[in-house]
Design a protein around this motif. Structure first.
Motif, PDB file in Angstrom:
ATOM      1  N   CYS A  67      -5.852  74.946 -93.146  1.00  0.00           N
ATOM      2  CA  CYS A  67      -5.337  75.260 -91.813  1.00  0.00           C
ATOM      3  C   CYS A  67      -4.420  76.470 -91.948  1.00  0.00           C
ATOM      4  N   ASP A  69      -3.728  78.497 -89.010  1.00  0.00           N
ATOM      5  CA  ASP A  69      -3.236  78.903 -87.698  1.00  0.00           C
ATOM      6  C   ASP A  69      -3.034  77.671 -86.819  1.00  0.00           C
ATOM      7  N   THR A  70      -2.465  77.900 -85.668  1.00  0.00           N
ATOM      8  CA  THR A  70      -2.140  76.807 -84.752  1.00  0.00           C
ATOM      9  C   THR A  70      -3.374  76.051 -84.285  1.00  0.00           C
ATOM     10  N   THR A  71      -4.434  76.764 -83.983  1.00  0.00           N
ATOM     11  CA  THR A  71      -5.645  76.121 -83.474  1.00  0.00           C
ATOM     12  C   THR A  71      -6.201  75.106 -84.468  1.00  0.00           C
ATOM     13  N   SER A  72      -6.348  75.521 -85.708  1.00  0.00           N
ATOM     14  CA  SER A  72      -6.883  74.589 -86.710  1.00  0.00           C
ATOM     15  C   SER A  72      -5.903  73.454 -86.978  1.00  0.00           C
ATOM     16  N   PHE A  74      -3.760  72.124 -84.794  1.00  0.00           N
ATOM     17  CA  PHE A  74      -3.832  71.189 -83.667  1.00  0.00           C
ATOM     18  C   PHE A  74      -5.047  70.276 -83.784  1.00  0.00           C
ATOM     19  N   MET A  75      -6.167  70.808 -84.210  1.00  0.00           N
ATOM     20  CA  MET A  75      -7.366  69.979 -84.353  1.00  0.00           C
ATOM     21  C   MET A  75      -7.140  68.891 -85.396  1.00  0.00           C
ATOM     22  N   ARG A  87      -5.263  69.079 -78.291  1.00  0.00           N
ATOM     23  CA  ARG A  87      -6.144  70.234 -78.506  1.00  0.00           C
ATOM     24  C   ARG A  87      -6.072  71.193 -77.320  1.00  0.00           C
ATOM     25  N   GLN A  88      -6.009  70.631 -76.116  1.00  0.00           N
ATOM     26  CA  GLN A  88      -5.945  71.465 -74.927  1.00  0.00           C
ATOM     27  C   GLN A  88      -4.501  71.742 -74.502  1.00  0.00           C
ATOM     28  N   GLY A  90      -1.665  71.943 -76.339  1.00  0.00           N
ATOM     29  CA  GLY A  90      -0.820  72.729 -77.221  1.00  0.00           C
ATOM     30  C   GLY A  90       0.485  72.053 -77.601  1.00  0.00           C
ATOM     31  N   TRP A  91       1.479  72.888 -77.807  1.00  0.00           N
ATOM     32  CA  TRP A  91       2.783  72.412 -78.284  1.00  0.00           C
ATOM     33  C   TRP A  91       3.378  71.340 -77.368  1.00  0.00           C
ATOM     34  N   ASP A 126       4.855  78.890 -86.900  1.00  0.00           N
ATOM     35  CA  ASP A 126       4.217  77.660 -86.427  1.00  0.00           C
ATOM     36  C   ASP A 126       4.623  76.474 -87.300  1.00  0.00           C
TER      37      ASP A 126
END
Length: 164
Positions: A67, A69-72, A74-75, A87-88, A90-91, A126
């Motif tokens: 991981c 970045d934030t996207t990976s 969060f998943m 996932r949708q 966010g923080w 992050d």
């Protein structure tokens, strides 16, 4: 917050940013005074997991391998914590979710993040935000009398001083 100003190289410190060993943690108690965020080695996660399970706590695993970045992240967090909404959302969704866990009632929580090294190196802001979110969540759980400990596993070299 558990010692944001602590020296991360002080192996005796029990505060955020310090290398901890699993022998420091007493999961057999409902004492919330040590709730917070801790950086540990990968090796420590095994005994932390076993001790928390033995005490009857709910142990949640998040594998941050690769991981960056934030996207990976969060998943992986969504999967590990059973929170698809982050996932949708966010923080903000993560903040709300880790303060709730109504779908996962327990007498105590241990959240284990394995392989946090890459996220820490490639997305340090992050990573710092993630530490803050879980430390704030611990404070919210303490207000309810529920222990909430989060462990981020890093390679031991992350804790070594320049002297060796």
């Amino acid at each position: 917050m558990h010692g944001r100003d602590a020296d991360p190289n002080d192996r005796k410190s029990t505060s955020l940013g310090a290398l901890m060993t699993s022998s420091v943690f007493d999961f057999a108690t409902s004492d919330t005074s040590s709730s917070g965020v801790y950086l540990v080695t990968h090796v420590d996660l095994v005994s932390i997991d076993a001790a928390a399970c033995h005490a009857g706590w709910l142990v949640l695993h998040v594998n941050l391998w690769e991981c960056s970045d934030t996207t990976s992240a969060f998943m992986r967090i969504a999967r590990g914590l059973g929170m698809p909404s982050i996932r949708q959302g966010g923080w903000d969704a993560l903040i709300q979710g880790v303060r709730d866990f109504s779908w996962l009632p327990a007498q105590g929580y241990a959240v284990l993040f394995d392989h946090a090294d890459e996220l820490r190196a490639l997305a340090p802001d992050d990573f710092a935000r993630l530490l803050d979110i879980f430390d704030d969540a611990a404070a919210a759980w303490v207000e309810r009398g529920v222990p909430f400990w989060t462990f981020f596993a890093l390679h031991e070299s992350a804790f070594e001083t320049e002297d060796g």
